[in-house]
Design a protein around this motif. Structure first.
Motif, mmCIF file in Angstrom:
data_model
loop_
_atom_site.group_PDB
_atom_site.id
_atom_site.type_symbol
_atom_site.label_atom_id
_atom_site.label_comp_id
_atom_site.label_asym_id
_atom_site.label_seq_id
_atom_site.Cartn_x
_atom_site.Cartn_y
_atom_site.Cartn_z
ATOM 1 N N SER A 168 42.871 42.010 38.407
ATOM 2 C CA SER A 168 43.109 40.560 38.620
ATOM 3 C C SER A 168 44.097 39.710 39.467
ATOM 4 O O SER A 168 44.445 38.776 39.858
ATOM 5 C CB SER A 168 42.926 39.150 37.382
ATOM 6 O OG SER A 168 41.176 39.338 37.437
ATOM 7 N N THR B 30 44.870 42.022 42.516
ATOM 8 C CA THR B 30 44.387 41.478 44.056
ATOM 9 C C THR B 30 44.715 40.038 44.332
ATOM 10 O O THR B 30 45.142 40.048 45.535
ATOM 11 C CB THR B 30 42.413 40.823 43.439
ATOM 12 O OG1 THR B 30 42.505 42.111 42.404
ATOM 13 C CG2 THR B 30 42.111 40.694 44.366
ATOM 14 N N TYR C 258 47.156 33.826 36.204
ATOM 15 C CA TYR C 258 46.172 36.098 36.319
ATOM 16 C C TYR C 258 48.035 36.779 36.634
ATOM 17 O O TYR C 258 47.817 38.002 35.325
ATOM 18 C CB TYR C 258 45.447 36.322 37.884
ATOM 19 C CG TYR C 258 44.658 34.939 37.373
ATOM 20 C CD1 TYR C 258 43.438 35.816 36.746
ATOM 21 C CD2 TYR C 258 43.879 33.740 38.257
ATOM 22 C CE1 TYR C 258 42.388 34.763 36.475
ATOM 23 C CE2 TYR C 258 43.563 33.950 38.223
ATOM 24 C CZ TYR C 258 42.328 34.006 37.260
ATOM 25 O OH TYR C 258 40.635 32.853 36.948
#
Length: 70
Positions: free
Chosen positions: A34, A37, A69
């Motif tokens: 996560s 990305t 994140y």
């Protein structure tokens, strides 16, 4: 800070890209996909800032996602 100064100074964009790339490799090695990305998305935005007058304000959402994140 580097990302925010990117629209004023291309050199800070290059420095930010190097750091973000290192962070995303580290995230991938640690299976934090996560985070990875979002870092890849931030890299893409910085490249667009360097290559065409993409506005730094358009990166605010991705910066918030990176903070959340990563």
């Amino acid at each position: 800070m580097l990302v925010r100064s990117c629209h004023r100074d291309i050199e800070s964009c290059n420095e930010a890209l190097i750091k973000i790339n290192n962070y995303q490799k580290y995230a991938a090695m640690n299976k934090k996909f996560s985070c990875q990305t979002r870092l890849l998305g931030l890299e893409a935005n910085l490249i667009m800032i360097i290559n065409s007058n993409f506005k730094i304000n358009d990166t605010k959402d991705i910066i918030q996602a990176v903070k959340k994140y990563c």
